[in-house]
Design an enzyme around this catalytic site. Structure first.
Site, PDB file in Angstrom:
ATOM      1  N   VAL A  68       0.862  -1.186   0.000  1.00  0.00           N
ATOM      2  CA  VAL A  68       0.000   0.000   0.000  1.00  0.00           C
ATOM      3  C   VAL A  68       0.897   1.235   0.000  1.00  0.00           C
ATOM      4  O   VAL A  68       1.824   1.342   0.809  1.00  0.00           O
ATOM      5  CB  VAL A  68      -0.939   0.023   1.231  1.00  0.00           C
ATOM      6  CG1 VAL A  68      -1.703   1.342   1.304  1.00  0.00           C
ATOM      7  CG2 VAL A  68      -1.910  -1.146   1.190  1.00  0.00           C
ATOM      8  N   ALA A 113       4.627   4.087   2.783  1.00  0.00           N
ATOM      9  CA  ALA A 113       4.111   2.849   2.191  1.00  0.00           C
ATOM     10  C   ALA A 113       4.290   1.720   3.194  1.00  0.00           C
ATOM     11  O   ALA A 113       5.011   1.868   4.181  1.00  0.00           O
ATOM     12  CB  ALA A 113       4.858   2.516   0.908  1.00  0.00           C
ATOM     13  N   LYS A 114       3.632   0.618   2.946  1.00  0.00           N
ATOM     14  CA  LYS A 114       3.872  -0.578   3.760  1.00  0.00           C
ATOM     15  C   LYS A 114       3.490  -1.792   2.951  1.00  0.00           C
ATOM     16  O   LYS A 114       2.567  -1.738   2.129  1.00  0.00           O
ATOM     17  CB  LYS A 114       3.012  -0.548   5.022  1.00  0.00           C
ATOM     18  CG  LYS A 114       3.542  -1.444   6.110  1.00  0.00           C
ATOM     19  CD  LYS A 114       4.688  -0.755   6.805  1.00  0.00           C
ATOM     20  CE  LYS A 114       5.214  -1.493   7.994  1.00  0.00           C
ATOM     21  NZ  LYS A 114       6.021  -0.590   8.837  1.00  0.00           N
ATOM     22  N   GLY A 115       4.202  -2.884   3.169  1.00  0.00           N
ATOM     23  CA  GLY A 115       3.889  -4.115   2.473  1.00  0.00           C
ATOM     24  C   GLY A 115       3.856  -5.273   3.448  1.00  0.00           C
ATOM     25  O   GLY A 115       4.376  -5.180   4.564  1.00  0.00           O
ATOM     26  N   ASP A 154      10.735  -5.021   8.493  1.00  0.00           N
ATOM     27  CA  ASP A 154       9.727  -4.798   9.524  1.00  0.00           C
ATOM     28  C   ASP A 154       9.587  -6.141  10.261  1.00  0.00           C
ATOM     29  O   ASP A 154      10.529  -6.933  10.230  1.00  0.00           O
ATOM     30  CB  ASP A 154       8.412  -4.322   8.874  1.00  0.00           C
ATOM     31  CG  ASP A 154       7.475  -3.651   9.858  1.00  0.00           C
ATOM     32  OD1 ASP A 154       7.690  -2.480  10.184  1.00  0.00           O
ATOM     33  OD2 ASP A 154       6.521  -4.307  10.329  1.00  0.00           O
TER      34      ASP A 154
END
Ligand code: GLU
Length: 424
Positions: A68, A113-115, A154
């Site tokens: 995202v 963003a993050k995945g 992360d």
């Protein structure tokens, strides 16, 4: 603009609702333009991918993953990738927005963003993990890149995972593109000090809070939930700085010694047994008991929604320093505020990681690498000045530290949005 009514159950379970509640409160206080409000509340892109993998036993398995991108207004998107059975699209949306606000709080030129991939890495072999990583990278290839979106580690991802992403991206680009990810191994263009940076950032803001609140460091008891890359480094550095770390925990449970834990020995124990549990010079306790221990500083450094309306009334810490993203729910915030807890909010407290990621990206693009002292010195400058900015803003605008951090961040992103205008 809707006003904030904190009654919804999902505020305690859905990180995106929890993020939005704070966003709404800050936007209202800023009197944000209704159009900008809509724009900043919405992600820029949400990508769902399906990742087919031939498992070690020959079975074909399909995993679901996301990336995202919340904002590209202040620069390329930036944010980690997590591997966990608990990954959801809503969680990714919250974490991506938090990255936007975090980068804006510390004023580095990135959006958020993050995945994530829904999987349980404890049940995967190294080769299955590599296949998932490479195919996931191939599926998100078109939207990442050094000027587009730069992933980082992360929960349950590390330097090795970043090396695979870098290699996969580079194979497609037909050249080595080290600046496509941060948190890489040193030999592949990683930065000195990056691995420790989130924990070191916590130390910097805690030292500022200690000055601000006049805490006497040698007597200051610290409790840390989570003993991964963030919690274990924070424990080590705080111990070295003279703080008394009285309890730490990991997913399996916690350990407590009111006289202070010998952190180097706890680290040795973890190397051998893969958990803090069973450390001989301490009493065992559960993760929820740990949060409620008497202490001056509590550092939740695990995952979201750990401090809720159910336990906030029993939190005894004077300072809550959020190593994790979103560990406290909006309801808990209200209870803690009544109790006078000094909160160093996640988007400020744990920004050391992404700040050192910024340094890594700069070094990769320059092809010139800094000494660790320089990384730590520049990290300290940014963390200390950001802490002071947030606390001053909170005092000036008579809001709590969390809302001050959101207001500062939203105001910066709104300013850039206005300057750039909307492309049509
Ligand atoms: N995953 C870390 C965070 O939540 C670091 C992100 C990065 O370095 O891009 O802040």
């Amino acid at each position: 603009m809707p006003s904030v009514t904190i009654v919804d159950e999902t505020l305690e379970t859905n990180p995106n609702q929890a993020m939005m509640a704070r966003f709404d409160e800050a936007a209202e206080k800023l009197n944000l333009d209704p159009g900008l409000y809509k724009f900043l509340r919405t992600p820029n892109k949400e990508l769902t991918v399906y990742i087919p993998v031939v498992m070690d036993d020959g079975r074909l398995e399909v995993f679901k993953g996301y990336r995202v991108q919340h904002s590209i207004v202040r620069g390329p998107c930036k944010g980690g990738i997590r591997y966990s059975p608990d990954v959801t699209l809503d969680e990714m949306k919250a974490l991506a927005a938090w990255m936007t606000w975090k980068c804006a709080v510390v004023n580095i030129p990135f959006g958020g963003a993050k995945g994530g991939v829904i999987c349980d890495p404890s049940k995967l072999s190294l080769s299955e993990l590599e296949k998932i990583t490479r195919r996931y990278t191939a599926e998100i290839l078109d939207i990442i890149g050094p000027d587009r979106d730069i992933p980082a580690p992360d929960i349950n991802t590390n330097e090795q995972v970043m090396a695979w992403i870098m290699d996969t991206y580079s194979m497609h680009a037909r050249r080595t593109v080290s600046s496509v990810v941060t948190g890489k191994p040193l030999g592949l263009g990683g930065s000195r000090g990056r691995r420790e940076a989130t924990g070191r950032g916590l130390l910097f803001v805690i030292q500022e809070a200690a000055k601000h609140l006049d805490l006497k460091v040698p007597r200051t008891a610290v409790v840390i939930q989570g003993f991964g890359n963030v919690g274990s480094v924070a424990a080590e550095l705080l111990g070295q700085a003279g703080y008394r770390v009285v309890a730490v925990s990991d997913v399996q449970g916690g350990i407590h010694n009111a006289r202070g834990l010998d952190i180097p020995r706890v680290l040795q124990h973890v190397q051998k047994h893969k958990t803090v549990v069973g450390f001989p010079e301490a009493e065992p306790l559960t993760n929820s008991e740990l949060l409620e221990l008497p202490c001056e500083i509590l550092i939740p450094a695990a995952t979201e929604n750990q401090i809720t309306s159910k336990n906030a009334g029993r939190i005894q810490a004077r300072v809550l320093c959020e190593g994790a993203n979103g560990p406290t729910t909006p309801q808990a915030d209200q209870i803690l505020e009544q109790r006078g807890t000094f909160i160093i909010p996640d988007i400020l407290a744990n920004a050391g990681g992404v700040t050192a990621s910024y340094f890594e990206w700069v070094q990769d693009r320059e092809g010139y690498f800094w000494k660790e002292e320089l990384v730590n010195e520049r990290l300290g400058e940014i963390m200390v000045s950001s802490f002071r900015e947030v606390v001053t803003y909170a005092e000036r605008h008579r809001v709590n530290n969390r809302i001050a951090a959101y207001m500062l961040a939203i105001d910066r992103v709104a300013y850039h949005t206005k300057l750039r205008g909307i492309y049509a």
